[in-house]
Design a protein around this motif. Sequence first.
Motif, PDB file in Angstrom:
ATOM      1  N   GLU A  43       0.834  -1.201   0.000  1.00 56.71           N
ATOM      2  CA  GLU A  43       0.000   0.000   0.000  1.00 56.71           C
ATOM      3  C   GLU A  43       0.873   1.256   0.000  1.00 56.71           C
ATOM      4  O   GLU A  43       0.622   2.206  -0.758  1.00 56.71           O
ATOM      5  CB  GLU A  43      -0.912  -0.010   1.227  1.00 56.71           C
ATOM      6  CG  GLU A  43      -1.862   1.162   1.300  1.00 56.71           C
ATOM      7  CD  GLU A  43      -2.741   1.125   2.537  1.00 56.71           C
ATOM      8  OE1 GLU A  43      -3.310   2.182   2.856  1.00 56.71           O
ATOM      9  OE2 GLU A  43      -2.860   0.066   3.190  1.00 56.71           O
ATOM     10  N   PHE A  44       1.920   1.263   0.818  1.00 55.15           N
ATOM     11  CA  PHE A  44       2.850   2.396   0.886  1.00 55.15           C
ATOM     12  C   PHE A  44       3.514   2.645  -0.468  1.00 55.15           C
ATOM     13  O   PHE A  44       3.590   3.774  -0.947  1.00 55.15           O
ATOM     14  CB  PHE A  44       3.896   2.119   1.968  1.00 55.15           C
ATOM     15  CG  PHE A  44       4.959   3.165   2.069  1.00 55.15           C
ATOM     16  CD1 PHE A  44       4.700   4.390   2.655  1.00 55.15           C
ATOM     17  CD2 PHE A  44       6.236   2.929   1.580  1.00 55.15           C
ATOM     18  CE1 PHE A  44       5.693   5.366   2.753  1.00 55.15           C
ATOM     19  CE2 PHE A  44       7.227   3.885   1.667  1.00 55.15           C
ATOM     20  CZ  PHE A  44       6.951   5.109   2.253  1.00 55.15           C
ATOM     21  N   ILE A  45       3.979   1.566  -1.103  1.00 54.90           N
ATOM     22  CA  ILE A  45       4.646   1.685  -2.404  1.00 54.90           C
ATOM     23  C   ILE A  45       3.683   2.219  -3.460  1.00 54.90           C
ATOM     24  O   ILE A  45       4.040   3.098  -4.260  1.00 54.90           O
ATOM     25  CB  ILE A  45       5.239   0.327  -2.822  1.00 54.90           C
ATOM     26  CG1 ILE A  45       6.426  -0.016  -1.917  1.00 54.90           C
ATOM     27  CG2 ILE A  45       5.652   0.327  -4.288  1.00 54.90           C
ATOM     28  CD1 ILE A  45       6.882  -1.456  -2.014  1.00 54.90           C
ATOM     29  N   ILE A  46       2.459   1.725  -3.451  1.00 56.92           N
ATOM     30  CA  ILE A  46       1.461   2.191  -4.424  1.00 56.92           C
ATOM     31  C   ILE A  46       1.134   3.663  -4.181  1.00 56.92           C
ATOM     32  O   ILE A  46       1.013   4.453  -5.134  1.00 56.92           O
ATOM     33  CB  ILE A  46       0.206   1.313  -4.374  1.00 56.92           C
ATOM     34  CG1 ILE A  46       0.537  -0.096  -4.885  1.00 56.92           C
ATOM     35  CG2 ILE A  46      -0.925   1.930  -5.200  1.00 56.92           C
ATOM     36  CD1 ILE A  46      -0.532  -1.135  -4.610  1.00 56.92           C
ATOM     37  N   GLU A  47       1.006   4.055  -2.931  1.00 57.18           N
ATOM     38  CA  GLU A  47       0.752   5.468  -2.616  1.00 57.18           C
ATOM     39  C   GLU A  47       1.883   6.359  -3.132  1.00 57.18           C
ATOM     40  O   GLU A  47       1.633   7.438  -3.678  1.00 57.18           O
ATOM     41  CB  GLU A  47       0.580   5.664  -1.112  1.00 57.18           C
ATOM     42  CG  GLU A  47      -0.735   5.174  -0.585  1.00 57.18           C
ATOM     43  CD  GLU A  47      -0.831   5.243   0.930  1.00 57.18           C
ATOM     44  OE1 GLU A  47       0.208   5.446   1.604  1.00 57.18           O
ATOM     45  OE2 GLU A  47      -1.950   5.071   1.451  1.00 57.18           O
ATOM     46  N   GLN A  48       3.125   5.914  -2.953  1.00 62.12           N
ATOM     47  CA  GLN A  48       4.270   6.680  -3.459  1.00 62.12           C
ATOM     48  C   GLN A  48       4.204   6.800  -4.983  1.00 62.12           C
ATOM     49  O   GLN A  48       4.480   7.872  -5.534  1.00 62.12           O
ATOM     50  CB  GLN A  48       5.582   6.011  -3.065  1.00 62.12           C
ATOM     51  CG  GLN A  48       5.939   6.173  -1.616  1.00 62.12           C
ATOM     52  CD  GLN A  48       7.283   5.540  -1.314  1.00 62.12           C
ATOM     53  OE1 GLN A  48       7.566   4.421  -1.738  1.00 62.12           O
ATOM     54  NE2 GLN A  48       8.114   6.263  -0.590  1.00 62.12           N
ATOM     55  N   TYR A  49       3.868   5.708  -5.657  1.00 56.48           N
ATOM     56  CA  TYR A  49       3.788   5.711  -7.118  1.00 56.48           C
ATOM     57  C   TYR A  49       2.696   6.673  -7.597  1.00 56.48           C
ATOM     58  O   TYR A  49       2.927   7.475  -8.506  1.00 56.48           O
ATOM     59  CB  TYR A  49       3.512   4.298  -7.640  1.00 56.48           C
ATOM     60  CG  TYR A  49       3.358   4.261  -9.140  1.00 56.48           C
ATOM     61  CD1 TYR A  49       4.483   4.231  -9.955  1.00 56.48           C
ATOM     62  CD2 TYR A  49       2.105   4.289  -9.737  1.00 56.48           C
ATOM     63  CE1 TYR A  49       4.353   4.223 -11.334  1.00 56.48           C
ATOM     64  CE2 TYR A  49       1.973   4.283 -11.111  1.00 56.48           C
ATOM     65  CZ  TYR A  49       3.095   4.248 -11.909  1.00 56.48           C
ATOM     66  OH  TYR A  49       2.966   4.251 -13.266  1.00 56.48           O
ATOM     67  N   VAL A  50       1.534   6.608  -6.970  1.00 59.53           N
ATOM     68  CA  VAL A  50       0.425   7.492  -7.362  1.00 59.53           C
ATOM     69  C   VAL A  50       0.810   8.949  -7.116  1.00 59.53           C
ATOM     70  O   VAL A  50       0.561   9.816  -7.960  1.00 59.53           O
ATOM     71  CB  VAL A  50      -0.875   7.116  -6.623  1.00 59.53           C
ATOM     72  CG1 VAL A  50      -1.955   8.169  -6.837  1.00 59.53           C
ATOM     73  CG2 VAL A  50      -1.369   5.753  -7.088  1.00 59.53           C
ATOM     74  N   SER A  51       1.427   9.234  -5.991  1.00 56.06           N
ATOM     75  CA  SER A  51       1.851  10.596  -5.682  1.00 56.06           C
ATOM     76  C   SER A  51       2.855  11.101  -6.721  1.00 56.06           C
ATOM     77  O   SER A  51       2.751  12.239  -7.209  1.00 56.06           O
ATOM     78  CB  SER A  51       2.464  10.644  -4.287  1.00 56.06           C
ATOM     79  OG  SER A  51       2.898  11.939  -3.979  1.00 56.06           O
ATOM     80  N   SER A  52       3.809  10.270  -7.082  1.00 58.69           N
ATOM     81  CA  SER A  52       4.800  10.626  -8.101  1.00 58.69           C
ATOM     82  C   SER A  52       4.131  10.868  -9.454  1.00 58.69           C
ATOM     83  O   SER A  52       4.451  11.822 -10.167  1.00 58.69           O
ATOM     84  CB  SER A  52       5.844   9.521  -8.212  1.00 58.69           C
ATOM     85  OG  SER A  52       6.732   9.760  -9.262  1.00 58.69           O
ATOM     86  N   TYR A  53       3.184  10.012  -9.794  1.00 61.77           N
ATOM     87  CA  TYR A  53       2.442  10.154 -11.052  1.00 61.77           C
ATOM     88  C   TYR A  53       1.690  11.480 -11.063  1.00 61.77           C
ATOM     89  O   TYR A  53       1.716  12.224 -12.049  1.00 61.77           O
ATOM     90  CB  TYR A  53       1.475   8.976 -11.210  1.00 61.77           C
ATOM     91  CG  TYR A  53       0.710   8.999 -12.503  1.00 61.77           C
ATOM     92  CD1 TYR A  53       1.152   8.277 -13.603  1.00 61.77           C
ATOM     93  CD2 TYR A  53      -0.460   9.737 -12.636  1.00 61.77           C
ATOM     94  CE1 TYR A  53       0.449   8.291 -14.801  1.00 61.77           C
ATOM     95  CE2 TYR A  53      -1.165   9.763 -13.816  1.00 61.77           C
ATOM     96  CZ  TYR A  53      -0.712   9.037 -14.907  1.00 61.77           C
ATOM     97  OH  TYR A  53      -1.413   9.065 -16.088  1.00 61.77           O
ATOM     98  N   GLU A  54       1.005  11.787  -9.952  1.00 62.60           N
ATOM     99  CA  GLU A  54       0.238  13.031  -9.876  1.00 62.60           C
ATOM    100  C   GLU A  54       1.150  14.251  -9.894  1.00 62.60           C
ATOM    101  O   GLU A  54       0.776  15.286 -10.458  1.00 62.60           O
ATOM    102  CB  GLU A  54      -0.647  13.032  -8.633  1.00 62.60           C
ATOM    103  CG  GLU A  54      -1.818  12.078  -8.749  1.00 62.60           C
ATOM    104  CD  GLU A  54      -2.738  12.118  -7.556  1.00 62.60           C
ATOM    105  OE1 GLU A  54      -3.960  12.096  -7.773  1.00 62.60           O
ATOM    106  OE2 GLU A  54      -2.235  12.163  -6.405  1.00 62.60           O
ATOM    107  N   ASP A  55       2.320  14.166  -9.311  1.00 55.84           N
ATOM    108  CA  ASP A  55       3.277  15.273  -9.376  1.00 55.84           C
ATOM    109  C   ASP A  55       3.661  15.560 -10.820  1.00 55.84           C
ATOM    110  O   ASP A  55       3.843  16.710 -11.211  1.00 55.84           O
ATOM    111  CB  ASP A  55       4.543  14.960  -8.568  1.00 55.84           C
ATOM    112  CG  ASP A  55       4.329  15.021  -7.070  1.00 55.84           C
ATOM    113  OD1 ASP A  55       3.291  15.560  -6.631  1.00 55.84           O
ATOM    114  OD2 ASP A  55       5.198  14.515  -6.340  1.00 55.84           O
TER     115      ASP A  55
END
Length: 57
Positions: free
Chosen positions: A36-48
Amino acid sequence: MPSIIPPFSLRIPEKLLNKMRIIAERNKRSTNKELEFIIEQYVSSYEDKYGSIKVED
């Protein structure tokens, strides 16, 4: 108390899952929380990079 998070099944190669278990243990998280943490980081990076993703609640 039951979880309000819907269950989700993930098919992942056993070797990769075993590596994730080791990483999670080192980070003092469950494997699920680590993923879940890794996916959250990926989504945040994508949105950035591409902007906020709007989803319906």
